[in-house]
Design an enzyme around this catalytic site. Structure first.
Site, short mmCIF file in Angstrom:
data_model
loop_
_atom_site.label_atom_id
_atom_site.label_comp_id
_atom_site.label_asym_id
_atom_site.label_seq_id
_atom_site.Cartn_x
_atom_site.Cartn_y
_atom_site.Cartn_z
N ASP A 102 17.23 -0.92 42.08
CA ASP A 102 17.82 -1.75 41.03
C ASP A 102 19.31 -1.95 41.31
O ASP A 102 19.94 -1.14 42.01
CB ASP A 102 17.66 -1.08 39.66
CG ASP A 102 16.20 -0.93 39.26
OD1 ASP A 102 15.36 -1.68 39.79
OD2 ASP A 102 15.91 -0.04 38.44
N1 URA Z 1 12.98 3.48 39.93
C1 URA Z 1 13.80 2.76 39.12
O1 URA Z 1 13.64 2.75 37.92
N2 URA Z 1 14.79 2.09 39.69
C2 URA Z 1 15.05 2.10 41.02
O2 URA Z 1 16.00 1.47 41.49
C3 URA Z 1 14.18 2.84 41.83
C4 URA Z 1 13.15 3.53 41.27
#
Ligand code: URA
Length: 231
Positions: A102
């Protein structure tokens, strides 16, 4: 393969820059000055030098990036800075991040042009481990830990696969999962009544984030690390 392709794969600049170097007599093949960009070379045998530097052919490139928050895991984006923008002057053609973190997630991101390796690492059937450090909004309790370890309902058809949970302190855990569902860690913590306030990936399969790599910087993988990923 063609000499100009070989040199561009080795990271010696764009094809037009390479053409100029060849014209300027800066490229040698087995000690002989090269004359044409289309000259055929054998990347497994020929000794090739460009501007005085020996060229080592690598079919694929592999970078470990310490992703900072605020950049998106994409190859291009009209508005946002991408992880490829962090690679400075490296050749970017064909490169992509293996999986997505993310925008606000930090940590280990592998960037490569090796599609087969990426496919293997992301394949749900292979259950490659991904380990994350998570800072939480609320103290984690035994019930939350047990639910995460058993698998939780995050609104998908199936429960998540069991996670390995290690409590570092009451608001900090490491979570190891073997799937890669959208926002999985945040959704898992939310589903058990907690919230993630900070997330960092520490490991993917056998590849661990280099503790000496500052946020936003990157380096090539060592051959040993490439082998570990391929296992
Ligand atoms: N899980 C999440 O919620 N975000 C990420 O970036 C990776 C795994």
């Amino acid at each position: 393969m063609r000499l100009d392709k070989f040199l561009s794969d080795c990271g010696f600049g764009t094809r037009s820059q390479i053409k100029k170097d060849i014209k300027a007599g800066q490229v040698t093949v087995n000690g002989q000055q090269a004359l044409k960009p289309e000259q055929q070379v054998d990347e497994t045998k020929d000794r090739i030098c460009c501007t005085g530097r020996p060229c080592v052919y690598e079919k694929y490139v592999y970078y470990m990036l310490h992703k900072p928050a605020g950049v998106v895991s994409a190859t291009r984006d009209d508005r946002e800075k991408t992880v490829l923008d962090l690679l400075g002057n490296e050749r970017k053609a064909g490169l992509f991040p293996v999986g997505r973190l993310d925008k606000d997630t930090e940590g280990l991101l592998l960037i490569t042009d090796d599609g087969a390796l990426s496919h293997r690492l992301l394949s749900p059937a292979r259950h490659v481990e991904k380990e994350y450090e998570c800072c939480l909004a609320y103290p984690i309790d035994e019930e939350q830990k047990t639910r995460l370890e058993q698998g939780v309902n995050i609104g998908d058809k199936a429960l998540t696969k069991p996670a390995v949970v290690c409590i570092l302190n009451e608001k900090k855990v490491t979570l190891t999962i073997t799937e890669g569902r959208f926002h999985q860690i945040k959704r898992m913590l939310h589903a058990v009544g907690n919230e993630v306030v900070y997330l960092k990936r520490l490991r993917m399969g056998g590849l661990t984030l280099d503790g000496n790599l500052a946020k936003g910087s990157y380096r090539r993988l060592t051959q040993e690390e490439i082998n570990l990923l391929s296992e």
